[in-house]
Design an enzyme around this catalytic site. Sequence first.
Site, PDB file in Angstrom:
ATOM      1  N   GLY A 137       9.623  52.320  26.564  1.00  0.00           N
ATOM      2  CA  GLY A 137       8.515  52.766  27.408  1.00  0.00           C
ATOM      3  C   GLY A 137       7.196  52.489  26.714  1.00  0.00           C
ATOM      4  O   GLY A 137       7.161  52.099  25.546  1.00  0.00           O
ATOM      5  N   LEU A 138       6.131  52.696  27.437  1.00  0.00           N
ATOM      6  CA  LEU A 138       4.794  52.468  26.897  1.00  0.00           C
ATOM      7  C   LEU A 138       4.503  53.388  25.716  1.00  0.00           C
ATOM      8  O   LEU A 138       5.105  54.457  25.578  1.00  0.00           O
ATOM      9  CB  LEU A 138       3.739  52.708  27.980  1.00  0.00           C
ATOM     10  CG  LEU A 138       3.679  51.719  29.136  1.00  0.00           C
ATOM     11  CD1 LEU A 138       2.737  52.236  30.221  1.00  0.00           C
ATOM     12  CD2 LEU A 138       3.230  50.344  28.646  1.00  0.00           C
TER      13      LEU A 138
ATOM     14  N   GLY B 125       2.918  56.273  23.992  1.00  0.00           N
ATOM     15  CA  GLY B 125       2.458  57.541  24.549  1.00  0.00           C
ATOM     16  C   GLY B 125       3.295  58.076  25.693  1.00  0.00           C
ATOM     17  O   GLY B 125       2.997  59.144  26.233  1.00  0.00           O
TER      18      GLY B 125
ATOM     19  N   GLY C 103       6.361  59.180  25.526  1.00  0.00           N
ATOM     20  CA  GLY C 103       7.161  60.319  25.084  1.00  0.00           C
ATOM     21  C   GLY C 103       8.470  59.958  24.408  1.00  0.00           C
ATOM     22  O   GLY C 103       9.325  60.821  24.217  1.00  0.00           O
ATOM     23  N   LYS C 104       8.630  58.697  24.014  1.00  0.00           N
ATOM     24  CA  LYS C 104       9.873  58.247  23.388  1.00  0.00           C
ATOM     25  C   LYS C 104      10.201  59.038  22.126  1.00  0.00           C
ATOM     26  O   LYS C 104      11.318  59.527  21.957  1.00  0.00           O
ATOM     27  CB  LYS C 104       9.796  56.749  23.046  1.00  0.00           C
ATOM     28  CG  LYS C 104       9.611  55.838  24.233  1.00  0.00           C
ATOM     29  CD  LYS C 104       9.459  54.385  23.814  1.00  0.00           C
ATOM     30  CE  LYS C 104       8.281  54.101  22.914  1.00  0.00           C
ATOM     31  NZ  LYS C 104       6.962  54.392  23.525  1.00  0.00           N
TER      32      LYS C 104
ATOM     33  N   SER D  51       9.691  48.057  22.954  1.00  0.00           N
ATOM     34  CA  SER D  51      10.540  46.965  23.439  1.00  0.00           C
ATOM     35  C   SER D  51      10.106  46.493  24.819  1.00  0.00           C
ATOM     36  O   SER D  51      10.801  46.721  25.803  1.00  0.00           O
ATOM     37  CB  SER D  51      12.022  47.339  23.458  1.00  0.00           C
ATOM     38  OG  SER D  51      12.300  48.659  23.183  1.00  0.00           O
TER      39      SER D  51
END
Length: 177
Positions: free
Chosen positions: A12-13, A15, A17-18, A86
Amino acid sequence: MQQRGVTIWLTGLSGAGKTTITHALEKKLRDSGYRLEVLDGDVVRTNLTKGLGFSKEDRDTNIRRIGFVSHLLTRNGVIVLVSAISPYAAIRQEVKHTIGDFLEVFVNAPLAVCEERDVKGLYAKARSGEIKGFTGIDDPYEPPTNPDVECRTDLEELDESVGKIWQKLVDLKYIEG
């Protein structure tokens, strides 16, 4: 406790929340007695892939290396949590194929929400031109079209996101409920 190895790949982008989800899931798994390792994209870049830039080729190399390490751990019965932007779909599919036991988790939040959460000011630097090739601003992020789990971090609480991943692991018999 006998456990099957699996890689849980959070994409994910910046920020989205990964890392937050990864740490919460890590705690829940460890508290339940599972063996696991965490490969955080930022940490990997300062160690395993130090010296790589942010061209498409370097980003792909970075993801391949994370995928290689994940594969080694997974085949030895370790649960691997990968937290990495990714951005490109093709390389995510490549590592999924290489690893085999793989769950793709799309940590999804709108760009505006990610920018609001940006404590490092990276989005502002990218918008001002100070940073070039920043994912989501002047470099693409290709969202997964069919992720195993999607976490909408702008709409759901952390416990709900972790619960969705946990349930998928139970359903696929990687962990016990």
